[in-house]
Design an enzyme around this catalytic site. Structure first.
Site, PDB file in Angstrom:
ATOM      1  N   SER A 134     -67.415   2.774   0.391  1.00  0.00           N
ATOM      2  CA  SER A 134     -66.467   3.725   1.614  1.00  0.00           C
ATOM      3  C   SER A 134     -67.479   4.490   2.378  1.00  0.00           C
ATOM      4  O   SER A 134     -68.557   4.889   1.996  1.00  0.00           O
ATOM      5  CB  SER A 134     -65.658   4.573   0.872  1.00  0.00           C
ATOM      6  OG  SER A 134     -65.073   5.547   1.798  1.00  0.00           O
ATOM      7  N   TYR A 152     -63.703  11.057  -5.066  1.00  0.00           N
ATOM      8  CA  TYR A 152     -63.654   9.767  -4.612  1.00  0.00           C
ATOM      9  C   TYR A 152     -65.253   9.362  -3.704  1.00  0.00           C
ATOM     10  O   TYR A 152     -65.759   8.446  -4.154  1.00  0.00           O
ATOM     11  CB  TYR A 152     -62.638   9.431  -3.402  1.00  0.00           C
ATOM     12  CG  TYR A 152     -62.560   7.960  -2.751  1.00  0.00           C
ATOM     13  CD1 TYR A 152     -62.110   6.932  -3.589  1.00  0.00           C
ATOM     14  CD2 TYR A 152     -62.930   7.863  -1.491  1.00  0.00           C
ATOM     15  CE1 TYR A 152     -61.967   5.703  -2.652  1.00  0.00           C
ATOM     16  CE2 TYR A 152     -62.947   6.717  -0.943  1.00  0.00           C
ATOM     17  CZ  TYR A 152     -62.471   5.699  -1.257  1.00  0.00           C
ATOM     18  OH  TYR A 152     -62.130   4.438  -0.757  1.00  0.00           O
TER      19      TYR A 152
END
Length: 266
Positions: A143, A156
């Site tokens: 990401s 995350y």
């Protein structure tokens, strides 16, 4: 060989294949001629999506990437029944969006179990066999949050950053044995995960959520998307397909950001 068959005869393992980016990766690889083992916690959706397509080249298996033993057993069985793995693509991931003060031990552990440990389990098992054969390609879908701080995304972002560095370290270790390891770092992409974030922030108003992504939010220190569009899963899948192909044969330990310029490559 034409681009649409550039992966013909090769075998790929894809995790997180049940929806979103993982499902798009399955289609992208199969469309280029690859045989694909598509895995997820539940693969009914992808099995239905590929039924009658790709001449039966897509096989589905349920897999929990947090279970190291299950991963090793799957890879071993795959090599015995389908043949040697040429490619492995780590897509499986989860998001627990809370501030650090609200983040529980369970949220933290669960996020790392999938996003980091899962990448470790799959990559370790696949790379061992690839290195012995002197060829192979591993791609981890991380990401853009791995490279820039984000509010309410500490678990995350940290788990994805760890997955990126792990993949680079692995790439360094196996480069001399012909195995390439790269990462693709998407930004906001039209997936169920993205829509879930919009629903949490603006219940019932997906348009407002999309607008905030495109324009950015000063209060959360997030820039907008310079290209002015939110990615489709196929945009990310095409980047994966490039990195596993021979067109990327001299690329390893690379971070490919697919975020429309959202991070300003900070």
């Amino acid at each position: 060989m034409s681009a649409d068959q550039e992966l013909a005869g090769r075998l790929a393992l894809v995790t997180g294949a049940g929806r979103g980016i993982g499902e798009a990766v399955v289609h992208a690889l199969a469309e280029r001629g690859a045989r694909v083992l598509a895995t997820d916690l539940a693969t009914r959706r992808i099995a239905a999506a590929v039924a009658g397509r790709y001449d039966g080249r897509v096989t589905t298996r349920d897999l929990d990437v947090t279970d190291a033993g299950a991963v090793e057993a799957l890879v071993e069985n795959t090599e015995q029944t389908l043949g040697p793995l040429d490619m492995a693509v780590n897509v499986a991931g989860i998001l627990r969006s809370f501030s650090v003060a609200e983040l529980t031990d369970e949220d933290w552990a669960a996020t790392f179990a999938v996003n980091t440990d899962g990448v470790f389990h799959v990559s370790r098992s696949a790379s061992r066999r690839m290195a012995e054969r002197g060829r192979g390609s591993i791609v981890t879908v991380a990401s853009n949050a791995a490279g820039i701080p984000r509010t309410n995304m500490a678990a995350y972002a940290s788990s994805k950053a760890a997955a990126v560095m792990f993949t680079k370290c692995l790439g360094l270790e196996v480069a001399s044995r012909g195995v390439r390891c790269n990462t693709v770092c998407p930004g906001s992409t039209l997936t169920d995960m993205q829509r879930g974030m919009w629903a949490a922030g603006s219940p019932g108003d997906e348009e407002a959520g999309a607008r905030s992504v495109l324009e950015g939010e000063a209060g959360s220190y997030r820039t907008g998307i310079p290209l002015g569009r939110i990615a489709d899963p196929s945009d990310v899948a095409d980047a994966v397909a490039f990195l596993v192909s021979d067109r990327a044969r001299h690329i390893t330990m690379h971070d490919l950001y697919v975020d429309g310029g959202a991070t300003l490559r900070a």
